[in-house]
Design a protein around this motif. Sequence first.
Motif, PDB file in Angstrom:
ATOM      1  N   THR A  56       0.974  -1.174   0.034  1.00  0.00           N
ATOM      2  CA  THR A  56      -0.124   0.177   0.037  1.00  0.00           C
ATOM      3  C   THR A  56       0.729   1.347   0.087  1.00  0.00           C
ATOM      4  N   VAL A  59       2.406   1.987  -3.364  1.00  0.00           N
ATOM      5  CA  VAL A  59       1.517   2.312  -4.364  1.00  0.00           C
ATOM      6  C   VAL A  59       1.209   3.760  -4.164  1.00  0.00           C
ATOM      7  N   VAL A  60       1.056   4.241  -2.875  1.00  0.00           N
ATOM      8  CA  VAL A  60       0.941   5.669  -2.827  1.00  0.00           C
ATOM      9  C   VAL A  60       1.906   6.543  -3.232  1.00  0.00           C
ATOM     10  N   ARG A  63       2.285   6.126  -7.057  1.00  0.00           N
ATOM     11  CA  ARG A  63       1.422   7.120  -7.554  1.00  0.00           C
ATOM     12  C   ARG A  63       1.724   8.525  -7.966  1.00  0.00           C
ATOM     13  N   ASP A  89      -5.922   9.894  -7.995  1.00  0.00           N
ATOM     14  CA  ASP A  89      -5.977  10.259  -6.442  1.00  0.00           C
ATOM     15  C   ASP A  89      -7.147   9.415  -5.612  1.00  0.00           C
ATOM     16  N   THR A  92      -6.177   5.916  -5.228  1.00  0.00           N
ATOM     17  CA  THR A  92      -5.106   5.726  -4.285  1.00  0.00           C
ATOM     18  C   THR A  92      -5.757   5.961  -2.963  1.00  0.00           C
ATOM     19  N   ARG A  96      -5.670   2.981   0.125  1.00  0.00           N
ATOM     20  CA  ARG A  96      -5.207   3.329   1.390  1.00  0.00           C
ATOM     21  C   ARG A  96      -6.143   3.223   2.621  1.00  0.00           C
TER      22      ARG A  96
END
Length: 180
Positions: A56, A59-60, A63, A89, A92, A96
């Motif tokens: 996670t 990924v954040v 991105r 956004d 994402t 999260r």
Amino acid sequence: MQVIGLIKAGGYGPVDIIGSSGGALAAVNAALEAPDLVRRVIADSFEGETTLKAFTQNVVEDREASKRDENARMFYYYMHGDDWEQVVDNDTEAIRRHDETIGRFFHKPLETLKPDILMTGSKEDEFICALEPGFFERVYGDMIRKIGHGEIHLFDTGGHPAMLSNPEAFLERSRRFLES
């Protein structure tokens, strides 16, 4: 539920579903929810049953970095249109929040999965295997034991997702599974 709705609306079924990454999670959930409509599932390059905190976080971070990369920006624009940044956004943020509040991907026990399943991935997956070598072997193996049937195929090379980084080999392996 959208996948199931499409299958029903089109009068299809039972169908074979192929999903990659987040799409693999949707494919498995569709098969858990409507086993009478799904014959086989190919689930490629996904985290397993639960979220990985490091995945996670990656990924954040990825991105955010990708929004500064011209090629990634063009891809996002092509895929999502003028409001691509808001779409990225929002997606994402959903990833999260899911990680923080739910953490599990499947809404029914894996032991209830009836359709045949093939789980695929790449041993070089930069999002998952970089965090834990042997991840797919361990996680997919645990899932297959719970399900009680299914197959695993891991590609020695390639990135995330395996189906795009190993297109010919993935197609051949998928054909063998779907025709068996």
